[in-house]
Design a protein around this motif. Structure first.
Motif, PDB file in Angstrom:
ATOM      1  N   GLY C 118       0.813  -1.211   0.000  1.00 51.55           N
ATOM      2  CA  GLY C 118       0.000   0.000   0.000  1.00 51.55           C
ATOM      3  C   GLY C 118       0.845   1.260   0.000  1.00 51.55           C
ATOM      4  N   GLU C 119       0.149   2.372  -0.196  1.00 52.15           N
ATOM      5  CA  GLU C 119       0.844   3.665  -0.187  1.00 52.15           C
ATOM      6  C   GLU C 119       1.349   4.000   1.209  1.00 52.15           C
ATOM      7  N   SER C 120       0.620   3.541   2.223  1.00 58.10           N
ATOM      8  CA  SER C 120       1.099   3.718   3.596  1.00 58.10           C
ATOM      9  C   SER C 120       0.897   2.402   4.327  1.00 58.10           C
ATOM     10  N   LEU C 121       1.616   2.272   5.417  1.00 54.77           N
ATOM     11  CA  LEU C 121       1.526   1.026   6.185  1.00 54.77           C
ATOM     12  C   LEU C 121       0.130   0.848   6.773  1.00 54.77           C
ATOM     13  N   GLU C 122      -0.440   1.922   7.293  1.00 55.08           N
ATOM     14  CA  GLU C 122      -1.758   1.798   7.915  1.00 55.08           C
ATOM     15  C   GLU C 122      -2.818   1.451   6.865  1.00 55.08           C
ATOM     16  N   GLN C 123      -2.689   1.999   5.660  1.00 57.38           N
ATOM     17  CA  GLN C 123      -3.646   1.658   4.606  1.00 57.38           C
ATOM     18  C   GLN C 123      -3.520   0.179   4.232  1.00 57.38           C
ATOM     19  N   ALA C 124      -2.286  -0.289   4.165  1.00 55.89           N
ATOM     20  CA  ALA C 124      -2.084  -1.706   3.847  1.00 55.89           C
ATOM     21  C   ALA C 124      -2.692  -2.586   4.932  1.00 55.89           C
ATOM     22  N   ARG C 125      -2.539  -2.134   6.155  1.00 57.72           N
ATOM     23  CA  ARG C 125      -3.074  -2.919   7.268  1.00 57.72           C
ATOM     24  C   ARG C 125      -4.602  -2.880   7.277  1.00 57.72           C
ATOM     25  N   ASP C 126      -5.157  -1.712   6.958  1.00 61.05           N
ATOM     26  CA  ASP C 126      -6.616  -1.613   6.862  1.00 61.05           C
ATOM     27  C   ASP C 126      -7.129  -2.624   5.837  1.00 61.05           C
ATOM     28  N   ALA C 127      -6.463  -2.658   4.704  1.00 61.78           N
ATOM     29  CA  ALA C 127      -6.927  -3.551   3.635  1.00 61.78           C
ATOM     30  C   ALA C 127      -6.767  -5.009   4.035  1.00 61.78           C
ATOM     31  N   ALA C 128      -5.691  -5.311   4.736  1.00 60.88           N
ATOM     32  CA  ALA C 128      -5.469  -6.702   5.155  1.00 60.88           C
ATOM     33  C   ALA C 128      -6.618  -7.196   6.024  1.00 60.88           C
ATOM     34  N   GLU C 129      -7.199  -6.284   6.784  1.00 57.90           N
ATOM     35  CA  GLU C 129      -8.330  -6.683   7.637  1.00 57.90           C
ATOM     36  C   GLU C 129      -9.570  -7.001   6.813  1.00 57.90           C
ATOM     37  N   ALA C 130      -9.588  -6.537   5.574  1.00 57.46           N
ATOM     38  CA  ALA C 130     -10.756  -6.792   4.717  1.00 57.46           C
ATOM     39  C   ALA C 130     -10.596  -8.052   3.867  1.00 57.46           C
ATOM     40  N   ILE C 131      -9.455  -8.707   3.994  1.00 54.79           N
ATOM     41  CA  ILE C 131      -9.270  -9.967   3.267  1.00 54.79           C
ATOM     42  C   ILE C 131     -10.062 -11.062   3.981  1.00 54.79           C
ATOM     43  N   VAL C 132     -10.803 -11.824   3.204  1.00 52.53           N
ATOM     44  CA  VAL C 132     -11.649 -12.860   3.803  1.00 52.53           C
ATOM     45  C   VAL C 132     -11.004 -14.226   3.561  1.00 52.53           C
ATOM     46  N   LEU C 133     -10.679 -14.888   4.661  1.00 51.30           N
ATOM     47  CA  LEU C 133     -10.077 -16.224   4.577  1.00 51.30           C
ATOM     48  C   LEU C 133     -11.127 -17.271   4.889  1.00 51.30           C
ATOM     49  N   ASP C 134     -11.170 -18.295   4.052  1.00 53.53           N
ATOM     50  CA  ASP C 134     -12.004 -19.450   4.377  1.00 53.53           C
ATOM     51  C   ASP C 134     -11.054 -20.600   4.709  1.00 53.53           C
ATOM     52  N   LEU C 135     -11.015 -20.941   5.975  1.00 57.05           N
ATOM     53  CA  LEU C 135     -10.066 -21.951   6.448  1.00 57.05           C
ATOM     54  C   LEU C 135     -10.797 -23.140   7.050  1.00 57.05           C
ATOM     55  N   THR C 136     -10.198 -24.300   6.943  1.00 56.04           N
ATOM     56  CA  THR C 136     -10.646 -25.448   7.723  1.00 56.04           C
ATOM     57  C   THR C 136      -9.508 -25.812   8.663  1.00 56.04           C
ATOM     58  N   GLU C 137      -9.753 -25.601   9.941  1.00 62.21           N
ATOM     59  CA  GLU C 137      -8.673 -25.844  10.907  1.00 62.21           C
ATOM     60  C   GLU C 137      -8.381 -27.327  11.060  1.00 62.21           C
ATOM     61  N   LYS C 138      -7.131 -27.633  11.286  1.00 59.27           N
ATOM     62  CA  LYS C 138      -6.696 -29.011  11.529  1.00 59.27           C
ATOM     63  C   LYS C 138      -6.043 -29.073  12.909  1.00 59.27           C
ATOM     64  N   PRO C 139      -5.955 -30.250  13.479  1.00 55.90           N
ATOM     65  CA  PRO C 139      -5.271 -30.338  14.783  1.00 55.90           C
ATOM     66  C   PRO C 139      -3.820 -29.881  14.655  1.00 55.90           C
ATOM     67  N   ALA C 140      -3.345 -29.196  15.667  1.00 54.08           N
ATOM     68  CA  ALA C 140      -1.970 -28.706  15.631  1.00 54.08           C
ATOM     69  C   ALA C 140      -1.016 -29.752  16.190  1.00 54.08           C
ATOM     70  N   VAL C 141       0.118 -29.895  15.539  1.00 55.25           N
ATOM     71  CA  VAL C 141       1.179 -30.784  16.016  1.00 55.25           C
ATOM     72  C   VAL C 141       2.165 -29.906  16.788  1.00 55.25           C
ATOM     73  N   VAL C 142       2.248 -30.118  18.089  1.00 52.90           N
ATOM     74  CA  VAL C 142       3.092 -29.242  18.907  1.00 52.90           C
ATOM     75  C   VAL C 142       4.135 -30.059  19.676  1.00 52.90           C
ATOM     76  N   ASP C 143       3.676 -31.096  20.362  1.00 52.86           N
ATOM     77  CA  ASP C 143       4.583 -31.899  21.183  1.00 52.86           C
ATOM     78  C   ASP C 143       5.404 -32.830  20.290  1.00 52.86           C
ATOM     79  N   MET C 144       6.726 -32.795  20.463  1.00 44.35           N
ATOM     80  CA  MET C 144       7.587 -33.534  19.535  1.00 44.35           C
ATOM     81  C   MET C 144       7.430 -35.046  19.652  1.00 44.35           C
ATOM     82  N   LYS C 145       7.314 -35.529  20.868  1.00 47.87           N
ATOM     83  CA  LYS C 145       7.205 -36.985  21.006  1.00 47.87           C
ATOM     84  C   LYS C 145       5.873 -37.478  20.461  1.00 47.87           C
ATOM     85  N   ALA C 146       4.817 -36.698  20.681  1.00 46.17           N
ATOM     86  CA  ALA C 146       3.528 -37.072  20.100  1.00 46.17           C
ATOM     87  C   ALA C 146       3.593 -37.012  18.579  1.00 46.17           C
TER      88      ALA C 146
END
Lengths: 263, 161, 788
Positions: C118-146
Motif C-alpha cells: 500500500g501507499e502507507s503502512l496503515e492503509q495496507a493494514r486496513d486492507a489486510a483486515e478486509a481480506i476474507v479467509l475461508d479456512l478449515t482448521e486441523k489439529p496442531a502438532v506441537v509436542d515432539m514426542k507425540a
C-alpha cells in the motif's frame, strides 16, 4: 493504529464535553492505551488527552489530612510529591513500570484501566481511597469491579484520588519477570480503626482485599499474626509465570514482608 | 490532521500530523532524525527514549500532538556544541558500552536523565534505572560501568574489564 | 605495558562515533523515493487448510497498490535449506517445500497468508483486515514426542511422517556404546529440556526491495549477517535472478545472534514485489511480528546417560534428542542438532565411546534454526549437567570429577569425528578457581544463610567449535555451501587501505579490530585502514558472520591478502632500492634492505604502484590490490571453565545471580576489550536462557510468549558485573592469526553453571532436587522445592 483525532482540552469541563462523542476515549499517559491501539485492539474515533488539564495535576493534602492526587498526575510526580505525606504510596509509585513510563503514566489512567496486575489499585483499595470523578465520589470498595472493570460510566473522568494516610503502610511487589507488572503485589495499610490488605496480580477477579489477614493484623500488627493463614488458590490466575497455587503462596509471603517493612 | 510545533534539539520545527502519529514517527519519518530507534511495540525496550521538557519518555508511547509546544531532545542533540562527544557518550565509547548500537540512543538518553536526577548513582541504582532499556549485546556490564564512570566514579575499582 | 595499537591492543571502537550520535544507518533508516509499504497478513491459527482467500473487497480500499497471495508465488522456488542430512539408515532427510506465502495450507501461527502493498503502512493494514479467509482448521502438532507417534497428524501431508530425519552418530559405535553402558559400574541418567528461545536482536528485521528497469537490477536492503548468502539463496533458488542482476545490502545491523543469518520469505517477497509493482517495497517488522516470524532457537528434549567405571572414569555417553525444526526447514536448521551438536558431545573429556541419536521433528510452530551457539549450547548443557549429577551421585567433587576426565594431550581425536588441535583445560579451570575465588565460597554461603538465603555454586566446562570448515569435508556432510571467506586488500596510491571483507559486523566491532591486524602487519596507523562490509556490490564473495567465524576465517583471508600485498610491495621496494626483493624487510611502515640503512616508506612504494614511472613493469603489474579466499583446515576449538554463584530465596524460589566468572581460552586475542564485551553479552544470553527466557506454545499451537510482556528479556537488574579472563591462550594451530573465536562462548558456557548452582543451593537447603528445566523461574524453583 486505526485513525482517530486527538483533542487536548485544558479544563475538566471541556474534557467531559469532548468525551460525549461516540467512541471517544480518555487518554491519560497512554502507557497502556497506546500499545493497545498499536495492536488494533481498540478503535476510538477520538482520544481526549487529559495531560493538559492543570486542575488535574499534582499532589496536595486536604483539610482532613488525606493526600489528594490529581487524576492526571504522573507516577513520577507522585513518587516525588507524595513522599513526605504518604511514603508507602510514593514508594509504590516509584516502582511502577520504568522511569520513562513513570514520566507519562498517570494515576487516573491506571485506576480507570484497572489492569489485574497494576499497582495503584492495591494502594487505592488498601487505603480506602476515594475515587473522585467529574460528577461523583466513589469509595474504593465500590470502585473495583473485577479485571479491567470499574464503577466508571462512559465518559466519566477520574479527576482526583484521595488517600487517607495510614499510620504505617508498605507495598511488596513480586515481579512478573517479563512484563515487570506485579505477579503478586500486596499493599498493607494500618489505620487507627484497623488494617487493610489489598492484593493485586493474583486473582482472576482483579484486586481484592484479604479479609482474614486484615482481621488477624488488626488484632496484632505483626507478621507472625499471619502464621497459618492462606488464601485459596481457586480463582487465582495461573499462567506461564506461575500457577494459582504459587500466586496464592506469594500473597502470604508478600503480606508478611509488607507487615515487616511497615512495622 | 493537526498542526504541531515543538523545539527539537534547540531547533523550532512544525508539521501537520495525524492524531495517531507517534512522536517516534514524527522524529524519524518527518524530521529524519533516525537516531531514535523503535525496538518493540509494548513500550518496554527503551530504544526510543528521548527527553520531553527535560524528562525521559518513550517516544513510541506518546503521540506527536502531545509534544506540541514542548522541548524535545534526541540523541542527535546530545553531543557538545563543538561536535565532540558529551561526557556520557565519551564514557560509553571509553568503556565499550555498546556493540550493535541499536539500543544505544535510548541508553544514552536514559543515562542523561538518571545523572541529572542522581549525579552519583550506585551500581544498584543504575541497574534499576535501566529497567526500561533492554540491551541484547553487552550483558549491561559495560553500560553500567560507563554510566558510573560518566558520573565521575572510579570504575576500575568496581568492575574489571 | 599494554600496547596502544595493533594486535593485543584495545583501541576504542571507531563505529561508536556514529552509533553514539544517532548517525548509524540501519535498514529502517533507508527510505527510497516512491516507496510502498507491505503489511503481511499472518496466520492466527497453527494448522489449517486454506479453502479460499477473497481479496476483492480489500483490493478496492484506499491506498492499496497490490495484494499478493500464495498463488502469485507458485512459479518461484521455495525457501531453500542449506544442509542435507543423511539419516542413520542412509536416506536423505525429508525436505518439504517452504513457500514464500502459504499456499493451500497454513502450518504455523505467523506464517504469511497474504501480503498487501500500500501507499502507507496503515492503509495496507486496513486492507489486510478486509481480506476474507475461508479456512478449515486441523489439529496442531506441537509436542515432539507425540508428533513422532504413528497416526499423528502430519504437518506436511506429502511427507511420510513428521520425522525430518533420525540421525545416528557415530552409527558404527551404537552397539559398542550400548554394551559399555550395560557394563558400567555406574550410569547417571538425566532427562532435560533445552528451552526454545527467541533471539531478539534489538533491531527487528527490515527488508526494502528495489528494482531498476533501466538496467534490470534488483536491490535488496536487509538486516542480514551475510548478504552474499542471501543473494545466492534468493537469487539462485527462490526468485531465479542471476547474481549479477541482484545486489544485497546489509548496512548497520542491530544485532543478529544467528537469527539474521537465514534467508527469509519477507526478503524474497520485497525483492519480488518491487519488480511486480515497479516501486520500492518496504517491510519493517514489529516486535510482535518478530516473535512469530524470526527463526527460533534451541528446543531440544533430551535423555543423556553417562557411564563410568568404578574409579569414576567416563566410559561412554549416550544421548537421545528430539529436536524441533518447526513447520519448515530454515536455512541451516538441519545442521544445528546434528553436526553442530553431535560433534561436540565429547566436551572437554576423554570419553572413549559416544553415541548421539537425534530425531528432528516437524511441528506446527515457527521454524527453529541457529541461535548464538547453535547446537553447542545444547551439547554442553546436557553433558555438563549430567556430569554434575554424576558427581553428586558418586559423592565426589564436581570439579575433581571433571579434571580427572579432561583431555590432556593434543591433538586429540574424539570419538565423534573431530580433532581438537590444541587446548589446556587444566589451565582454564585453575584460572577459574582463582578468579571465581572458589576457596571463599563457604564463607559466602554462610553469609547468605545468615540472611535466610540458600547459596549455591555451579561450575562447568565447555568446548565449542568455531569457523566451521573445511568446505570439502562439510560438503561430504551435506552442506550445500562452501564455508570459506574472502577479503580484498585495496591499497590506495597514498598508502591508505580499504579492506573489503565477506564478514559482516553487527556489533562485533570489525571496523576496529580488523585494522589492528593490518596495522600490525604493515606498520601504518590504524586510522589509515578502513573496513568495507555488507554490500555485495563492494565486497568479494564471503559467507558472512556466524559461528564465531569472522576473525578465524575472514580474518585469515585478510591476512593472506595482506601477505600478497606485502610481497608485491616488497618487489616494488626492491626495485626502488635497487636491491633483491629477498633482502627487503617491512617494519613500521618502512621497507629497508637488510643490513643496510637504505629504506623507502610505505607511502612511496604505494605511490609508485599507482604512478609507475620508476617501476618494474616488465615483472609486475601496476596497482596494489589483492584478494584471498581462505578455507580453514579444521574448526577452531575455544574452551573454558565457568562458575556461577546464586542465591535462592526459599520463600519465593527467586534466583539471584551473585557472581559470575568465566575463564576462556580463545587462542590469540586481537582486541581484549571487544573480546570481553562478547563474553559479557554471551553470558547475559546464557543466564537469560537459564533463568528467564521461554518461548512457549499451547497445545493448539498458539504462541503464548508472543511479546516482551511474556517473554522475559534479561535486564540490567537481573545481572551482576562479571569477572572474565582470557589470559589462558593456546593459539589455534592452523590459522595464521592463531585465533579461535569468542562470540558464542558466553552463551554456550553459562547455562549449565547457573542450573548447577541452583541445584547446589537447593541441596544445601536439604531439598532433594536433582534437576529443574530451564528457565528456572521463581515458580518452577518453588514448585521443585515443594515437591522434593
Amino acid at each position: 493504529m486505526y485513525a482517530f483525532d486527538i483533542e487536548r482540552p485544558s479544563t475538566i469541563a471541556d474534557a467531559v464535553a469532548a468525551l460525549q462523542g461516540e467512541d471517544a476515549q480518555a487518554l491519560g499517559g497512554g502507557q497502556t492505551l497506546i500499545p493497545t491501539l498499536k495492536q488494533r485492539l481498540a478503535a476510538p474515533s477520538k482520544l481526549v488527552s487529559l495531560s493538559g488539564i492543570g486542575e488535574m495535576q499534582g499532589v496536595c493534602v486536604g483539610d482532613d489530612g488525606a493526600v489528594c492526587i490529581g487524576g492526571a498526575t504522573t507516577h513520577a510526580t507522585v513518587s516525588r510529591e507524595a513522599a513526605a505525606h504518604y511514603p508507602g504510596l510514593a514508594a509504590l509509585a516509584s516502582h511502577i513500570g520504568d522511569p520513562a513510563v513513570r514520566n507519562r503514566g498517570t494515576i487516573g489512567g491506571s485506576l480507570a484501566n484497572n489492569d489485574p496486575a497494576a499497582c495503584y489499585p492495591a494502594a487505592a483499595l488498601a487505603s480506602g481511597a476515594t475515587i473522585v470523578t467529574n460528577n461523583r465520589e466513589i469509595a474504593a470498595d465500590d470502585y473495583f469491579q473485577g479485571m479491567f472493570s470499574t464503577a466508571l460510566d462512559e465518559g466519566e473522568v477520574i479527576t482526583e484520588v484521595r488517600f487517607p494516610v495510614p499510620q504505617a503502610a508498605n507495598y511488596q511487589k513480586f515481579l512478573q519477570p517479563a512484563s515487570r507488572f506485579a505477579l503478586v503485589g500486596v499493599f498493607v495499610a494500618k489505620y487507627a480503626d484497623g488494617v487493610r490488605v489489598a492484593v493485586t496480580g493474583a486473582s482472576e477477579n482483579g484486586v481484592f482485599r484479604w479479609a482474614e489477614a486484615e482481621a488477624a493484623l488488626s488484632a496484632n500488627f505483626a507478621a507472625s499474626a499471619l502464621d497459618g493463614l492462606t488464601v485459596d488458590a481457586d480463582g487465582m490466575i495461573g499462567d506461564l509465570h506461575g500457577s494459582g497455587t504459587y500466586r496464592a503462596h506469594l500473597v502470604g509471603v508478600n503480606t508478611k514482608r509488607a507487615v515487616e517493612a511497615a512495622s | 490532521m493537526a498542526s504541531v510545533s515543538m523545539t527539537v534539539n534547540g531547533r523550532e520545527v512544525s508539521g501537520d500530523v495525524e492524531g495517531r502519529m507517534l512522536l517516534s514517527s514524527f522524529l524519524r519519518d518527518d524530521l529524519r532524525l533516525t537516531g531514535t530507534h523503535v525496538g518493540c511495540d509494548t513500550s518496554q525496550c527503551g530504544a526510543c527514549v528521548v527527553h520531553v521538557n527535560g524528562e525521559a519518555v518513550k517516544a513510541c508511547t506518546m503521540f506527536a500532538v502531545e509534544a506540541d509546544g514542548a522541548e524535545v531532545a534526541t540523541i542527535e542533540g546530545e553531543a557538545n556544541a563543538d561536535g565532540s562527544l558529551s561526557v556520557i557518550q565519551q564514557a560509553f565509547q571509553d568503556h565499550h558500552g555498546l556493540q550493535c548500537g541499536f539500543c544505544t540512543s535510548g541508553m544514552v538518553m536514559s543515562a542523561a536523565a538518571l545523572l541529572k536526577e542522581n549525579p552519583k548513582p550506585s551500581e544498584t541504582e543504575v541497574r534499576e534505572y535501566l529497567e526500561g532499556n533492554i540491551c541484547r549485546c553487552t550483558g549491561y556490564h559495560n553500560i553500567v560501568k560507563a554510566i558510573m564512570a560518566a558520573s565521575g566514579q572510579d570504575v576500575a575499582a568496581i568492575a574489571a574489564e | 605495558m599494554p600496547k596502544d595499537s595493533g594486535i593485543g591492543a584495545s583501541p576504542k571502537r571507531r563505529e561508536d562515533l556514529r552509533f553514539l550520535t544517532g548517525a548509524g544507518k540501519y535498514t529502517d533508516d533507508i527510505n527510497i523515493h516512491g516507496q510502498t509499504y507491505v503489511h503481511f497478513l499472518r496466520a492466527d491459527v497453527a494448522h489449517a487448510t486454506i479453502n479460499s482467500i477473497d481479496t476483492s473487497a480489500a483490493a478496492t480500499m484506499p491506498g492499496v497498490v497490490h495484494i499478493f497471495t500464495g498463488a502469485d508465488f507458485e512459479a518461484v522456488g521455495g525457501i531453500p535449506c542449506g544442509w542435507q542430512i543423511t539419516d542413520r539408515f542412509g536416506e536423505p532427510m525429508q525436505e518439504p517445500r517452504h513457500p514464500v506465502i502459504a499456499h493451500g495450507t497454513i502450518r504455523h501461527v505467523g506464517e504469511i497468508v497474504a501480503a498487501v502493498v500500500g501507499e502507507s503502512l496503515e492503509q495496507a493494514r486496513d486492507a489486510a483486515e478486509a481480506i476474507v479467509l475461508d479456512l478449515t482448521e486441523k489439529p496442531a502438532v506441537v509436542d515432539m514426542k507425540a508428533a513422532a507417534a504413528d497416526g499423528s497428524t502430519k504437518v506436511h501431508d506429502d511427507l511420510t511422517s513428521n520425522i525430518c530425519y533420525d540421525w545416528g552418530f557415530v552409527e558404527e559405535n551404537r552397539d559398542a556404546v550400548d554394551q559399555a553402558i550395560k557394563d558400567a559400574a555406574h550410569v547417571t541418567t538425566l532427562e532435560l529440556v533445552n528451552n526454545r528461545l527467541v533471539a531478539n536482536p534489538m533491531e527487528p528485521r527490515v527488508a526494502v526491495g528495489e528494482y531498476s528497469r533501466s538496467d534490470d537490477m534488483h536491490t535488496l536492503h536487509t538486516t542480514s549477517q551475510n548478504p552474499h548468502v542471501i543473494r545466492l539463496l534468493m537469487g539462485a533458488f527462490v526468485l531465479g535472478i542471476p547474481e549479477h542482476k541482484l545486489r544485497v545490502v546489509a548496512p548497520d545491523v542491530g544485532g543478529g545472534f544467528g537469527t539474521k543469518i537465514f534467508h527469509y520469505a519477507e526478503e524474497a517477497f520485497c525483492t519480488f514485489a518491487a519488480k511486480a509493482v515497479n516501486r520500492p517495497v518496504k517491510w519493517t517488522s514489529t516486535r510482535s511480528e518478530a516473535f512469530m516470524s524470526d527463526a527460533h532457537g534451541r528446543d531440544h528434549v533430551t535423555k543423556i546417560e553417562l557411564a563410568m567405571d568404578a574409579d569414576n572414569n567416563f566410559t561412554a555417553v549416550r544421548t537421545e534428542t528430539y529436536a524441533n525444526m518447526g513447520a519448515y526447514l530454515s536455512t541451516f536448521a538441519s545442521s544445528v542438532p546434528t553436526w553442530l551438536h553431535g560433534t561436540l558431545m565429547a566436551g572437554n573429556y576423554k570419553t572413549p565411546l559416544i553415541y548421539v541419536n537425534v530425531k528432528a521433528m516437524f511441528t506446527n510452530t515457527v521454524p527453529v534454526d541457529a541461535y548464538r551457539g547453535a547446537g553447542r549450547p545444547e551439547a554442553t548443557f546436557q553433558l555438563e549437567r549430567v556430569i554434575d549429577k554424576a558427581a553428586r551421585e558418586r559423592g565426589v567433587d564436581p570439579i575433581a570429577l571433571r579434571r580427572q576426565n579432561f583431555v590432556t594431550e593434543f591433538p586429540y581425536a574424539t570419538p565423534v569425528a573431530v580433532e581438537y588441535d590444541t587446548g589446556d583445560y587444566e589451565a582454564t579451570m585453575a584460572k577459574l578457581e582463582e578468579i571465581a575465588d572458589i576457596g571463599g565460597f563457604a564463607t559466602r554461603r554462610a553469609e547468605s544463610e545468615a540472611k535466610g538465603k540458600l547459596r549455591g555454586l555451579g561450575v562447568n566446562c565447555y568446548i565449542e567449535a568455531c569457523g566451521i570448515a573445511p568446505s570439502n569435508l562439510v560438503g561430504q556432510l551435506g552442506a550445500r555451501a562452501g564455508l570459506y571467506d574472502a577479503a580484498t586488500v585495496r591499497v590506495n596510491a597514498t598508502g591508505s587501505i580499504s579492506v573489503m571483507v565477506g564478514a559482516h559486523s553487527h556489533g562485533q566491532g570489525h571496523e576496529t579490530s580488523f585494522p589492528q591486524v593490518i596495522s600490525e602487519m604493515i606498520g601504518i596507523p590504524e586510522d589509515q585502514i578502513d573496513i568495507v562490509h555488507g554490500d555485495t556490490s563492494k565486497i568479494p564473495f564471503g559467507m558472512g558472520t556466524y559461528g564465531s567465524r569472522s576473525l578465524a576465517v575472514c580474518g585469515s583471508a585478510m591476512v593472506r591478502a595482506a601477505e600478497k600485498v606485502i610481497n608485491k610491495a616488497k618487489k616494488i621496494a626492491a626495485h626502488l632500492l635497487e636491491a633483491s626483493d629477498a633482502d627487503i624487510e617491512l617494519k613500521d611502515g618502512q621497507f629497508s634492505v637488510a643490513g643496510t640503512d637504505k629504506s623507502v616508506a610505505w607511502g612511496d612504494v604505494t605511490l609508485a604502484a599507482y604512478v609507475p614511472h620508476n617501476y618494474p613493469l616488465e615483472d609486475i603489474e601496476p596497482g596494489l590490490e589483492e584478494t584471498a579466499f581462505y578455507d580453514p583446515a579444521n574448526f577452531t576449538y575455544p574452551a573454558g571453565a565457568y562458575a556461577c554463584e546464586v542465591e535462592v530465596d526459599p520463600d519465593t524460589g527467586k534466583v539471584t545471580i551473585e557472581r559470575f566468572s568465566a575463564a576462556d581460552d580463545f587462542g590469540n586475542v586481537i582486541n581484549p576489550m571487544i573480546v570481553s564485551g562478547q563474553v559479557h553479552g554471551g553470558i547475559a544470553q546464557g543466564v537469560g536462557q537459564a533463568l528467564l527466557e521461554n518461548c512457549a506454545y499451547d497445545e493448539d499451537g498458539q504462541l503464548i510468549s508472543a511479546s516482551y510482556m511474556d517473554y522475559a528479556m534479561p535486564r540490567a537488574d537481573d545481572l551482576p558485573f562479571y569477572t572474565v579472563d582470557h589470559s589462558c591462550q593456546t593459539p589455534c594451530t592452523h590459522n595464521p592469526l592463531g585465533v579461535k573465536g569468542c562470540g558464542e562462548a558466553g552463551a554456550i558456557g553459562s547455562p549449565p553453571s547457573v542450573v548447577n548452582a541452583v541445584v547446589d543451593a537447593l541441596q544445601s537447603g536439604g531439598k532433594n532436587v536433582t534437576h529443574i528445566d530451564m528457565p528456572l523461574t521463581p515458580s518452577r524453583v518453588w514448585d521443585a522445592m515443594n515437591n522434593a
